[in-house]
Scaffold this motif. Sequence first.
Motif, mmCIF file in Angstrom:
data_model
loop_
_atom_site.group_PDB
_atom_site.id
_atom_site.type_symbol
_atom_site.label_atom_id
_atom_site.label_comp_id
_atom_site.label_asym_id
_atom_site.label_seq_id
_atom_site.Cartn_x
_atom_site.Cartn_y
_atom_site.Cartn_z
ATOM 1 N N GLY A 463 -6.207 12.042 0.864
ATOM 2 C CA GLY A 463 -5.467 10.957 0.250
ATOM 3 C C GLY A 463 -3.990 11.307 0.179
ATOM 4 O O GLY A 463 -3.610 12.474 0.344
ATOM 5 N N LEU A 464 -3.141 10.284 -0.046
ATOM 6 C CA LEU A 464 -1.714 10.528 -0.158
ATOM 7 C C LEU A 464 -1.095 9.501 -1.099
ATOM 8 O O LEU A 464 -1.643 8.420 -1.322
ATOM 9 C CB LEU A 464 -1.036 10.486 1.211
ATOM 10 N N LYS A 465 0.071 9.879 -1.653
ATOM 11 C CA LYS A 465 0.784 8.989 -2.556
ATOM 12 C C LYS A 465 2.267 9.138 -2.269
ATOM 13 O O LYS A 465 2.790 10.256 -2.199
ATOM 14 C CB LYS A 465 0.486 9.338 -4.013
ATOM 15 N N ILE A 466 2.962 7.993 -2.089
ATOM 16 C CA ILE A 466 4.383 7.970 -1.754
ATOM 17 C C ILE A 466 5.162 7.465 -2.963
ATOM 18 O O ILE A 466 4.752 6.493 -3.618
ATOM 19 C CB ILE A 466 4.634 7.076 -0.522
ATOM 20 N N TYR A 467 6.277 8.137 -3.226
ATOM 21 C CA TYR A 467 7.091 7.806 -4.385
ATOM 22 C C TYR A 467 8.463 7.289 -3.918
ATOM 23 O O TYR A 467 9.350 8.058 -3.569
ATOM 24 C CB TYR A 467 7.294 9.029 -5.284
ATOM 25 N N GLY A 468 8.629 5.964 -3.882
ATOM 26 C CA GLY A 468 9.923 5.333 -3.681
ATOM 27 C C GLY A 468 10.594 5.606 -2.356
ATOM 28 O O GLY A 468 11.822 5.642 -2.286
ATOM 29 N N GLU A 469 9.865 5.819 -1.284
ATOM 30 C CA GLU A 469 10.452 6.036 0.031
ATOM 31 C C GLU A 469 9.667 5.255 1.069
ATOM 32 O O GLU A 469 8.514 4.857 0.847
ATOM 33 C CB GLU A 469 10.457 7.518 0.416
#
Length: 713
Positions: A463-469
């Motif tokens: 899984g992955l999570k992107i923060y504001g990009e």
Amino acid sequence: MEQNKPDDLFEKSLAESKILLEDASRVAEEDYEFTLESILAEFGGDMETPLPEPKPGPLPPLAEGETPPPEELFPPVEDDEEDDAAEDDETDFAPALDTPQSYSLQQVVERTVQNVLDEQRSEPVLEEKPRRRAFFFRRRHDDADALYENVPEGEHIRKEAEQPEPPPEPAPPEEPEPPIEETVADYRTAAQSSQRAARYTTVVMLLMWVPPLLEHFGWMPALYAEDPLLHVAPFLVALTLVCLLGREVFLYGFGKLFSGKVTYELLTALLCLAALADTALTLFYPPRAAQAALPLHTVAALSMTCALHGRSLLFRALYDTFRIAALGDAPYLVTTTAGGAAKRRGSAEGFSITAQRDDVSGHWQAVVLPVMLVGALVFSVLSTVHVGAWALLGWNLSAVLAGCGSLAFPLVYALPLRRVTRRFTKSGTALAGYVGASTMTRSNCLILTDSDLFPPGTVSIHGLKIYGEESGKVFSYAATMARASESGVSDLFDKLLTQQGGRLETLSDLNFYEEGGVGGTIRGETVLFGTAAFCRRMDVALPPALKLRTGLYLAVDGTLIAAFAVKYLAAENVDWALRALSRTHITPVLAVRDGNITPALLKRKFGTDAHAVYPRLSTRLALSQKEGAKPCALISREGLAPYAELAAGSKRLCRAVRLGNVISLFASAVGMMLAFYLSFLGAYTLFTPLTLAAFLALFALAALIDGYFVDQY
């Protein structure tokens, strides 16, 4: 305590690890730019007064044999700033005179010519560049201490220029290596010939032992013992046939003797000749037949059979080894480094020569067997003189030779090598004989990389999570950093980048960090990529709710922009390999670049870490190089199992050969002394062929039992 950690002990135990870990290369000093002013200043010019204007007239001549004082010849080397200041204030070499001098034109010419010649002689020394050394090379400390011993500070540069190192001697040319196909064909022929001779000799030897055994239990008629034609002539014919079948033993043994080397083949050949002569003498010479000593023809046949079986096992083992090596260029080879045995990519050149070198038992036998041979000749003569029956000279010689010629000599190395080679052949590996096994297991450490512990398919992004990009920037940056780290997740992020349609970015200022991450600059932004511990160490704020035990984080300019949940699966062959290394007490060295792969992770995934050592980052980077030197073994299959199997089998092979060699040499010494003692006393009723064969067989069994089970691990 901190200094007793396993990884610290591993670092301190490697004498050569400094070459790999620290900046151990001796960097050559910067080339100096020599001018006339700097040369005059270095060789004694006065730097405090300005250079006087040249006056017309000749210069004063130097007195014959006049030399400047030693402190002016070798002035201390100052810093660059001091040298620059000195160049502005230098003076002429000639001292200032209080009274005016007059000089002739001839003196001026002579002085000028002499100065030019001195400059030409000094040019090669002044312009000689220090020899640059390789990055992973350092001169030994004792040599450096001897070079700079008792040298004042600042004079070592001048000393090296005055006494340049002699050029290194050219290395002796290596032995040419024949084509692997020819080697395979030669050993195939030799193995077939020896195996055929060993089989026929075994049949003849077993038939020779039937009458003595029946006679021992009282199952033979009395006529057999009374008639020499019945109990001597058949054995004379049978032993002659054995000698003919084992002619390769005679040829090899006497061929080595002519080159100054005594082998077990020579002792076996001499034993057969002595027993053959004694048997013929018993048949045709009545005084010898009247003696109670029974000929040792059966023992000689048994010794020849063991010699042929030993040669057959050795040739078959080498044939299988070279057959695997000839299948094609092996994808991996095993070589040695300062940290232990390592799986590398490279050329198999030198493998054939290494595999055919003598083992440790051959070296020990080459030292001990000449003494045994001389002792056998002396003891047989002494026994014959003491008994007073020269007809027993052949029997005494054959008895002492049989006692000192252990039946285990031919099998000490051949049997365990054949056993492990059969197993290695099934796993697609080839071992370069005892020399390769000994070299590989000398450090008792095995270097493991990311792909060894978690091969492709066992690591995935859960899984992955992107923060504001933007996702494109995240995937491009992450794949670029993973590719630069050359860790086990590089292919994983490359596939992810391909799926998302991104591209790799240009990376500069790449740095590796001890906490498990890498950093660099992409498009002017500082990018960090690694574990949670690495991000905390670099003051990157992580969300409190985000708890990933094996996660990777991407940060740009100190701000977290993405988190990847990486999942590691335990492969069955890796689990078996780690347990095999633990059973054989081989220490794995984790030369990994993925910060998540630690002994704790191995413990969680496989239930054991095999007492793995986790070195410092500099060690791991140095040991994870992909290129290698001359091979100790070849590996044709992927995975950790063949690699670990090769290491474990090599260690057991070395131990079995050493143990068997010690037991066989001890049995040889004891057997020779016992044979001499009994023959010297004339105890022929105790020293029969059956008792001698039982003694030799028991010691041979003790020497070979470990070698037979060498492949059970």
